[in-house]
Design an enzyme around this catalytic site. Structure first.
Site, PDB file in Angstrom:
ATOM      1  N   ARG A 171      45.407   1.722  54.617  1.00 23.76           N
ATOM      2  CA  ARG A 171      45.235   0.667  55.640  1.00 23.76           C
ATOM      3  C   ARG A 171      44.723   1.210  56.866  1.00 23.76           C
ATOM      4  NH1 ARG A 171      45.756  -1.419  52.050  1.00 23.76           N
ATOM      5  NH2 ARG A 171      47.533  -2.328  50.911  1.00 23.76           N
ATOM      6  N   SER A 221      52.941  -8.378  54.416  1.00 23.09           N
ATOM      7  CA  SER A 221      53.705  -7.124  54.666  1.00 23.09           C
ATOM      8  C   SER A 221      53.548  -6.670  56.300  1.00 23.09           C
ATOM      9  CB  SER A 221      53.596  -5.979  53.921  1.00 23.09           C
ATOM     10  OG  SER A 221      53.448  -6.176  52.480  1.00 23.09           O
ATOM     11  N   GLU A 291      52.359  -2.413  59.850  1.00 18.07           N
ATOM     12  CA  GLU A 291      50.904  -2.643  59.431  1.00 18.07           C
ATOM     13  C   GLU A 291      50.152  -3.737  60.222  1.00 18.07           C
ATOM     14  OE1 GLU A 291      50.554  -3.389  55.134  1.00 18.07           O
ATOM     15  OE2 GLU A 291      49.016  -4.422  55.309  1.00 18.07           O
TER      16      GLU A 291
HETATM   17  C1  LIG Z   1      50.648 -14.276  52.863  1.00 16.55           C
HETATM   18  C2  LIG Z   1      49.791 -12.705  53.036  1.00 16.55           C
HETATM   19  C3  LIG Z   1      49.566 -11.875  52.040  1.00 16.55           C
HETATM   20  C4  LIG Z   1      48.898 -10.584  52.430  1.00 16.55           C
HETATM   21  N1  LIG Z   1      48.883  -9.706  51.257  1.00 16.55           N
HETATM   22  C5  LIG Z   1      47.967  -8.716  51.715  1.00 16.55           C
HETATM   23  C6  LIG Z   1      47.822  -7.790  50.730  1.00 16.55           C
HETATM   24  O1  LIG Z   1      47.902  -7.954  49.673  1.00 16.55           O
HETATM   25  N2  LIG Z   1      47.062  -6.629  51.133  1.00 16.55           N
HETATM   26  C7  LIG Z   1      46.513  -6.424  52.206  1.00 16.55           C
HETATM   27  O2  LIG Z   1      45.946  -5.296  52.647  1.00 16.55           O
HETATM   28  N3  LIG Z   1      46.832  -7.414  53.332  1.00 16.55           N
HETATM   29  C8  LIG Z   1      47.473  -8.300  53.037  1.00 16.55           C
HETATM   30  N4  LIG Z   1      47.755  -9.488  54.042  1.00 16.55           N
HETATM   31  C9  LIG Z   1      47.363  -9.076  55.373  1.00 16.55           C
HETATM   32  C10 LIG Z   1      46.124  -9.672  55.807  1.00 16.55           C
HETATM   33  O3  LIG Z   1      45.534 -10.505  54.942  1.00 16.55           O
HETATM   34  C11 LIG Z   1      44.963  -8.172  55.807  1.00 16.55           C
HETATM   35  O4  LIG Z   1      45.337  -7.203  56.498  1.00 16.55           O
HETATM   36  C12 LIG Z   1      43.487  -8.656  56.052  1.00 16.55           C
HETATM   37  O5  LIG Z   1      42.670  -7.977  55.780  1.00 16.55           O
HETATM   38  C13 LIG Z   1      43.475  -9.144  57.700  1.00 16.55           C
HETATM   39  O6  LIG Z   1      42.317  -9.774  57.709  1.00 16.55           O
HETATM   40  P1  LIG Z   1      42.089 -11.116  59.060  1.00 16.55           P
HETATM   41  O7  LIG Z   1      40.593 -11.240  58.878  1.00 16.55           O
HETATM   42  O8  LIG Z   1      42.981 -11.819  58.670  1.00 16.55           O
HETATM   43  O9  LIG Z   1      42.381 -10.010  60.225  1.00 16.55           O
HETATM   44  P2  LIG Z   1      42.786 -10.275  61.567  1.00 16.55           P
HETATM   45  O10 LIG Z   1      44.499 -10.600  61.258  1.00 16.55           O
HETATM   46  O11 LIG Z   1      42.369 -11.525  62.205  1.00 16.55           O
HETATM   47  O12 LIG Z   1      42.847  -8.990  62.378  1.00 16.55           O
HETATM   48  C14 LIG Z   1      43.808  -7.868  61.909  1.00 16.55           C
HETATM   49  C15 LIG Z   1      42.891  -6.744  62.736  1.00 16.55           C
HETATM   50  O13 LIG Z   1      41.541  -6.399  62.237  1.00 16.55           O
HETATM   51  C16 LIG Z   1      40.790  -6.638  63.462  1.00 16.55           C
HETATM   52  N5  LIG Z   1      39.582  -7.396  62.873  1.00 16.55           N
HETATM   53  C17 LIG Z   1      39.527  -8.807  62.417  1.00 16.55           C
HETATM   54  N6  LIG Z   1      38.207  -8.652  62.190  1.00 16.55           N
HETATM   55  C18 LIG Z   1      37.529  -7.853  62.626  1.00 16.55           C
HETATM   56  C19 LIG Z   1      36.035  -7.606  62.673  1.00 16.55           C
HETATM   57  N7  LIG Z   1      35.124  -8.316  62.363  1.00 16.55           N
HETATM   58  N8  LIG Z   1      35.527  -6.526  63.446  1.00 16.55           N
HETATM   59  C20 LIG Z   1      36.442  -5.523  63.795  1.00 16.55           C
HETATM   60  N9  LIG Z   1      37.989  -5.667  63.895  1.00 16.55           N
HETATM   61  C21 LIG Z   1      38.230  -6.888  63.106  1.00 16.55           C
HETATM   62  C22 LIG Z   1      41.546  -7.449  64.673  1.00 16.55           C
HETATM   63  O14 LIG Z   1      41.229  -7.097  65.918  1.00 16.55           O
HETATM   64  C23 LIG Z   1      42.901  -7.000  64.207  1.00 16.55           C
HETATM   65  O15 LIG Z   1      43.370  -5.728  64.682  1.00 16.55           O
HETATM   66  C24 LIG Z   1      48.359 -10.419  53.672  1.00 16.55           C
HETATM   67  C25 LIG Z   1      48.492 -11.485  54.775  1.00 16.55           C
HETATM   68  C26 LIG Z   1      49.402 -12.664  54.579  1.00 16.55           C
HETATM   69  C27 LIG Z   1      49.730 -13.530  55.455  1.00 16.55           C
END
Ligand SMILES: Cc1cc2nc3c(=O)[nH]c(=O)nc-3n(C[C@H](O)[C@H](O)[C@H](O)COP(=O)(O)OP(=O)(O)OC[C@H]3O[C@@H](n4cnc5c(N)ncnc54)[C@H](O)[C@@H]3O)c2cc1C
Length: 297
Positions: A171, A221, A291
């Site tokens: 992560r 998570s 996380e």
């Molecule tokens: C129901 C559910 C299930 C999930 N299952 C998983 C799983 O199986 N595995 C897993 O790894 N995660 C999981 N997640 C968590 C999440 O989906 C991941 O961490 C995902 O990668 C976050 O992406 P996001 O675009 O939503 O990021 P955001 O939540 O929008 O941002 C997360 C972080 O990334 C940064 N960020 C976002 N985009 C950029 C960019 N373009 N450039 C620089 N920084 C950026 C943000 O500033 C922030 O610090 C789950 C979440 C939910 C709600």
């Protein structure tokens, strides 16, 4: 803020005092002072440059699926990249812009008969968030398939970072240390059988649905896996499932999730996180690190 961003960038959708609870997967969080929706690299670059020149703090959001935004909101300029979402296939490579949904990208890979991305079939984040977090599931990780990422660095230059330069860990990616903005990523996949790829994606999504409380808003998570342990098991063994503060509750279905069961606030989430960390520490002397990213004022 003295500068009026909406006046400066008339061609970019920018909302003022926009509630981020409309975007976060937990349905919580305060307002963004300015929330901009750039549609291109040029627009993102121009917004960043302007913000830096005017000393306006910048926050980047993808799909907001791994975030708790403080109830006090975010000062300055928040960029949400979900309008930068092109996905292209060239041979065994897929290039997706930062705001493309990871789920959609796996569907494009399947349709092109490319295997290797099935693990992400149910990860609700964007490609940018996936690179930033090195998202992974069911034995797969962004690290394993990513070839290069296009990143807007702190100096405002667009640079190509290789997989090695991104220094992926659990992560973790180098972008977390360097503070760049991921603009796009190129993945190298392998030719595969479309039916088998779809079957694997369906199977993983079935597992997800049976184990995770997808019927409620959440941020996935909440805690990282501590070395040699599972966060969910520690929380379960601490008797914390069902623990509630306001409308946020440790899921009874999956102890690693905190669900919004009744109009929770970000403060409710923060309270539950703190209580879980303290209880697990008292019982097992194990530190649970989040996380999920907690951001804002
Ligand atoms: C129901 C559910 C299930 C999930 N299952 C998983 C799983 O199986 N595995 C897993 O790894 N995660 C999981 N997640 C968590 C999440 O989906 C991941 O961490 C995902 O990668 C976050 O992406 P996001 O675009 O939503 O990021 P955001 O939540 O929008 O941002 C997360 C972080 O990334 C940064 N960020 C976002 N985009 C950029 C960019 N373009 N450039 C620089 N920084 C950026 C943000 O500033 C922030 O610090 C789950 C979440 C939910 C709600």
């Amino acid at each position: 803020m003295v500068v009026n961003l909406t006046e400066q960038f008339k061609d970019i959708k920018i909302l003022k005092n926009e509630p981020l609870s409309n975007y976060t997967w937990t349905k919580t969080g305060g307002k963004a002072e300015f929330l901009a929706f750039p549609t291109s690299v040029d627009q993102t670059q121009a917004l960043l440059e302007f913000a830096q020149q005017n000393q306006i703090p910048v926050t980047v959001l993808g799909n907001a699926s791994n975030l708790i935004v403080s109830d006090n909101g975010i000062v300055g300029l928040t960029l949400i990249l979900t309008e930068m979402k092109k996905i292209t296939v060239a041979g065994e490579r897929i290039t997706a812009e930062a705001g493309a949904a990871y789920v959609k990208t796996t569907q494009v890979a399947q349709a092109a008969g490319l295997t290797g991305m099935e693990f992400a079939a149910g990860i609700p984040g964007s490609i940018g968030g996936g690179v930033y977090m090195n998202a992974g599931a069911y034995g797969g990780e962004t690290d394993y398939i990513l070839e290069t990422a296009q990143v807007l660095d702190q100096n405002g230059s667009v640079v190509t970072m290789t997989n090695a330069e991104l220094d992926f860990g659990y992560r973790h990616s180098k972008v977390q240390d360097n503070g760049g903005i991921v603009l796009a990523a190129t993945f190298k996949l392998k030719p595969g059988n479309k039916t088998l790829i779809q079957m694997e994606m369906d199977h993983l999504n079935y597992l997800r649905k049976s184990k995770q409380p997808l019927e409620y808003p959440s941020c996935g998570s909440v805690f990282k896996r501590p070395k040699g342990h599972f966060a969910g098991k520690l929380i379960h063994d601490s008797g914390l499932q069902g623990y509630r503060s306001g409308g946020a509750e440790v899921s009874k279905k999956h102890a690693g999730f905190i669900v919004n069961v009744d109009h929770a606030t970000a403060t409710d989430y923060e309270n539950v996180i703190k209580h879980v960390q303290e209880t697990v520490w008292d019982k097992f002397k194990i530190k649970l690190e989040t996380e999920v990213r907690v951001i804002g004022k």
